[in-house]
Write an enzyme that holds these catalytic residues in place. Structure first.
Site, PDB file in Angstrom:
ATOM      1  N   HIS A 199      -6.934  -8.831  -2.144  1.00 23.48           N
ATOM      2  CA  HIS A 199      -8.289  -8.289  -1.989  1.00 23.48           C
ATOM      3  C   HIS A 199      -8.330  -6.826  -2.380  1.00 23.48           C
ATOM      4  O   HIS A 199      -7.323  -6.132  -2.362  1.00 23.48           O
ATOM      5  CB  HIS A 199      -8.785  -8.460  -0.551  1.00 23.48           C
ATOM      6  CG  HIS A 199      -7.936  -7.743   0.456  1.00 23.48           C
ATOM      7  ND1 HIS A 199      -6.810  -8.320   1.009  1.00 23.48           N
ATOM      8  CD2 HIS A 199      -8.013  -6.510   0.985  1.00 23.48           C
ATOM      9  CE1 HIS A 199      -6.237  -7.453   1.833  1.00 23.48           C
ATOM     10  NE2 HIS A 199      -6.939  -6.342   1.839  1.00 23.48           N
TER      11      HIS A 199
ATOM     12  N   TYR B 215       0.847  -1.196   0.000  1.00 26.45           N
ATOM     13  CA  TYR B 215       0.000   0.000   0.000  1.00 26.45           C
ATOM     14  C   TYR B 215       0.878   1.239   0.000  1.00 26.45           C
ATOM     15  O   TYR B 215       1.974   1.240   0.562  1.00 26.45           O
ATOM     16  CB  TYR B 215      -0.875   0.050   1.255  1.00 26.45           C
ATOM     17  CG  TYR B 215      -2.024  -0.924   1.266  1.00 26.45           C
ATOM     18  CD1 TYR B 215      -3.291  -0.555   0.822  1.00 26.45           C
ATOM     19  CD2 TYR B 215      -1.858  -2.217   1.741  1.00 26.45           C
ATOM     20  CE1 TYR B 215      -4.351  -1.439   0.858  1.00 26.45           C
ATOM     21  CE2 TYR B 215      -2.912  -3.124   1.782  1.00 26.45           C
ATOM     22  CZ  TYR B 215      -4.160  -2.724   1.336  1.00 26.45           C
ATOM     23  OH  TYR B 215      -5.206  -3.608   1.366  1.00 26.45           O
TER      24      TYR B 215
ATOM     25  N   TYR C 238      -0.214  -9.880   0.906  1.00 25.20           N
ATOM     26  CA  TYR C 238       0.834  -9.235   1.700  1.00 25.20           C
ATOM     27  C   TYR C 238       0.850  -9.783   3.129  1.00 25.20           C
ATOM     28  O   TYR C 238      -0.166 -10.251   3.633  1.00 25.20           O
ATOM     29  CB  TYR C 238       0.676  -7.708   1.693  1.00 25.20           C
ATOM     30  CG  TYR C 238      -0.628  -7.189   2.226  1.00 25.20           C
ATOM     31  CD1 TYR C 238      -0.813  -6.977   3.594  1.00 25.20           C
ATOM     32  CD2 TYR C 238      -1.676  -6.880   1.369  1.00 25.20           C
ATOM     33  CE1 TYR C 238      -2.008  -6.492   4.082  1.00 25.20           C
ATOM     34  CE2 TYR C 238      -2.882  -6.392   1.858  1.00 25.20           C
ATOM     35  CZ  TYR C 238      -3.031  -6.200   3.221  1.00 25.20           C
ATOM     36  OH  TYR C 238      -4.225  -5.722   3.686  1.00 25.20           O
TER      37      TYR C 238
ATOM     38  N   ARG D 144      -2.344 -11.919   4.094  1.00 21.72           N
ATOM     39  CA  ARG D 144      -3.694 -11.638   3.627  1.00 21.72           C
ATOM     40  C   ARG D 144      -3.865 -12.136   2.195  1.00 21.72           C
ATOM     41  O   ARG D 144      -3.011 -11.895   1.347  1.00 21.72           O
ATOM     42  CB  ARG D 144      -3.984 -10.119   3.614  1.00 21.72           C
ATOM     43  CG  ARG D 144      -4.037  -9.374   4.942  1.00 21.72           C
ATOM     44  CD  ARG D 144      -5.167  -9.779   5.898  1.00 21.72           C
ATOM     45  NE  ARG D 144      -6.395 -10.287   5.326  1.00 21.72           N
ATOM     46  CZ  ARG D 144      -7.409  -9.548   4.869  1.00 21.72           C
ATOM     47  NH1 ARG D 144      -7.352  -8.251   4.907  1.00 21.72           N
ATOM     48  NH2 ARG D 144      -8.500 -10.118   4.385  1.00 21.72           N
TER      49      ARG D 144
ATOM     50  N   HIS E  79     -10.534  -3.477  -1.148  1.00 26.31           N
ATOM     51  CA  HIS E  79     -11.485  -2.941  -0.165  1.00 26.31           C
ATOM     52  C   HIS E  79     -12.575  -2.172  -0.905  1.00 26.31           C
ATOM     53  O   HIS E  79     -12.281  -1.374  -1.804  1.00 26.31           O
ATOM     54  CB  HIS E  79     -10.788  -1.978   0.792  1.00 26.31           C
ATOM     55  CG  HIS E  79      -9.771  -2.624   1.678  1.00 26.31           C
ATOM     56  ND1 HIS E  79     -10.063  -3.098   2.933  1.00 26.31           N
ATOM     57  CD2 HIS E  79      -8.451  -2.877   1.491  1.00 26.31           C
ATOM     58  CE1 HIS E  79      -8.971  -3.597   3.487  1.00 26.31           C
ATOM     59  NE2 HIS E  79      -7.967  -3.480   2.630  1.00 26.31           N
TER      60      HIS E  79
END
Lengths: 200, 261
Positions: free
Chosen positions: B174, B122, B161, B171, B176
């Protein structure tokens, strides 16, 4: 009525800050406006510690009690009241909105704003109300007659009604204060509604 | 103190799954996320102790905020054009419909997305995963649904990640999603997953949806009809919100909003 099975909620996680907040998100009206009022508080966890990575959303009626259906929340023009705002908590777990006092949605009803809280660790968002207190938009009669408040014991009822403090700045200096306690002593009354699955 | 292992987390997840599978005959299926879920360690001090208190919606709760052209530039739906060049990774189209619990399309409503880049990183300053940032990818987007309730984003497929829930926690990939309905009580933030992700069953967040059918509603479908030649692969994912508390009618709207609106 048979509902379609809903898409489950998932946590907002820790990385929403580049996506969900925007410039002016928490200022539903400009702070300098004569009738502007501050609504603020701290989000706390079950250990009493501030939650620095929560997101609080506010949705409210206008001063006349009517629901607002005007676009422009994401690009505020300084004049159009949209009724919607968003505020990520800061390092101290604080959130702060600048808004106006909502009117009652019906004759004799107690005015409130709707709040929703998202945070890492919350698998699904939480919903609550923040009622206006006596002296700053609310009346003792309307608060006493409110069906939700009347159904709660006094300790829990208090978590739904804003306090008045003097952190508002400006002439009167009064502000609405509403801490949001996710868990434990003083836990906010979180709400669920018909047609929402278990867990709200 | 030794770190919790994936095996221990998986055992917790499996125990809950078995208890759910062995629920009494006739017990209703769970349709959404568990509120409390110990395998997701961040939830332990944050999930309320009390069950949510039931109340009938009133006033503003029966309505959702309104967004329009002023709020969202159509270009915000393309996450691949925010830099000066093409972001790295597999370019994908993600589209679907936003429906309420009665199957009605949610029209003209705001959809917000955010995600890691193709390497699983991110832009966020608190993400310290030593995977490369992509100067051509911020991983954020917005759009409004159309009259059919359809949203559509162009982006790149996010990478999985690591995170610190337990030792060697990863995780699943995905995106969000943040969604609004026609009532504020329908407000939803969730995550869209990709089909066939081997990390899904190991993940304490995805598995907080215990019912397999409910969990599957968070997974997009690969759709070759959405795939565009020489350009991008396509994924379809519909979102169903909870039921509205009012039947939308023009006079209803006029009454609630007053003449001015």
């Amino acid at each position: 009525m048979s509902d379609l099975p809903p898409t489950p909620g998932q946590t907002v996680g820790p990385f929403f800050h580049d996506a969900l907040p925007w410039t002016g998100d928490a200022a539903l009206v400009p702070p300098g406006r004569a009738d502007a009022v501050r609504l603020h508080g701290v989000v706390r966890d079950g250990a009493g510690d501030p939650v620095p990575d929560a997101l609080v959303e506010l949705w409210q009626a206008g001063q006349d009690g009517r629901v607002v259906q005007r676009p422009g929340s994401l690009h505020r023009d300084g004049h159009t009241f949209t009724g919607f705002g968003r505020c990520a908590t800061d390092r101290a777990g604080s959130y702060s909105f600048t808004t106006v006092l909502p009117g009652a949605h019906a004759e004799g009803a107690a005015p409130f704003v709707s709040l929703t809280v998202f945070a890492r660790g919350l698998l699904h968002r939480l919903l609550t109300r923040a009622y206006l207190p006596v002296g700053l938009g609310g009346t003792a009669e309307a608060l006493a007659a409110d069906p939700l408040l009347a159904g709660l014991d006094p300790g829990r009822r208090a978590t739904l009604v804003c306090e008045v403090d003097d952190d508002g700045g400006g002439a009167g200096g009064q502000a609405l204060r509403r801490d949001l306690v996710l868990q434990g002593p003083g836990e906010t009354v979180w709400l669920t509604y018909p047609r929402l699955p278990h867990g709200g | 103190m030794t770190e919790t292992t994936q095996a221990e987390i998986s055992a917790e997840i499996e125990a809950e799954a078995q208890a759910y599978a062995a629920r009494p005959a006739g017990a209703p299926a769970e349709t959404t996320t568990r509120r409390g879920w110990g395998a997701y360690r961040s939830s332990v001090l944050r999930v309320p102790s009390n069950d949510p208190h039931p109340v009938d919606p009133e006033g503003v709760e029966l309505w959702a905020p309104c967004f329009g052209q002023r709020d969202v530039d159509p270009l915000e739906a393309d996450l691949t054009i925010q830099g000066r060049g093409e972001p790295l990774g597999e370019r994908i189209v993600v589209t679907g419909r936003v429906l309420d619990g009665d199957g009605r399309p949610v029209r003209g409503q705001l959809v917000e997305v955010w995600q890691a880049n193709a390497s699983g990183r991110y832009v966020h300053q608190r993400d310290q995963h030593p995977a490369p940032l992509d100067p051509h990818f911020t991983g954020t987007g917005r759009c409004l649904t159309d009259d059919d309730g359809t949203y559509r984003f162009t982006t790149v497929k996010p990478g999985p990640y690591p995170w610190r829930n337990h030792r060697n926690a990863w995780r699943p990939a995905h995106v969000h999603f943040s969604l609004f309905g026609t009532d504020f009580t329908q407000r939803l933030v969730t995550q869209m997953y990709f089909p066939g992700d081997p990390l899904m069953g190991l993940d304490p967040i995805a598995t907080a949806v215990v019912d397999p059918a409910a969990r599957a509603r968070m997974v997009a479908t690969y759709d070759h009809d959405l795939t565009e030649p020489e350009w991008a692969t396509g994924y379809r994912w519909d979102v169903v919100l909870t039921g509205s508390h009012r039947t939308p009618r023009e006079d209803d709207l006029a009454a609630a909003l007053g003449e001015e609106a």
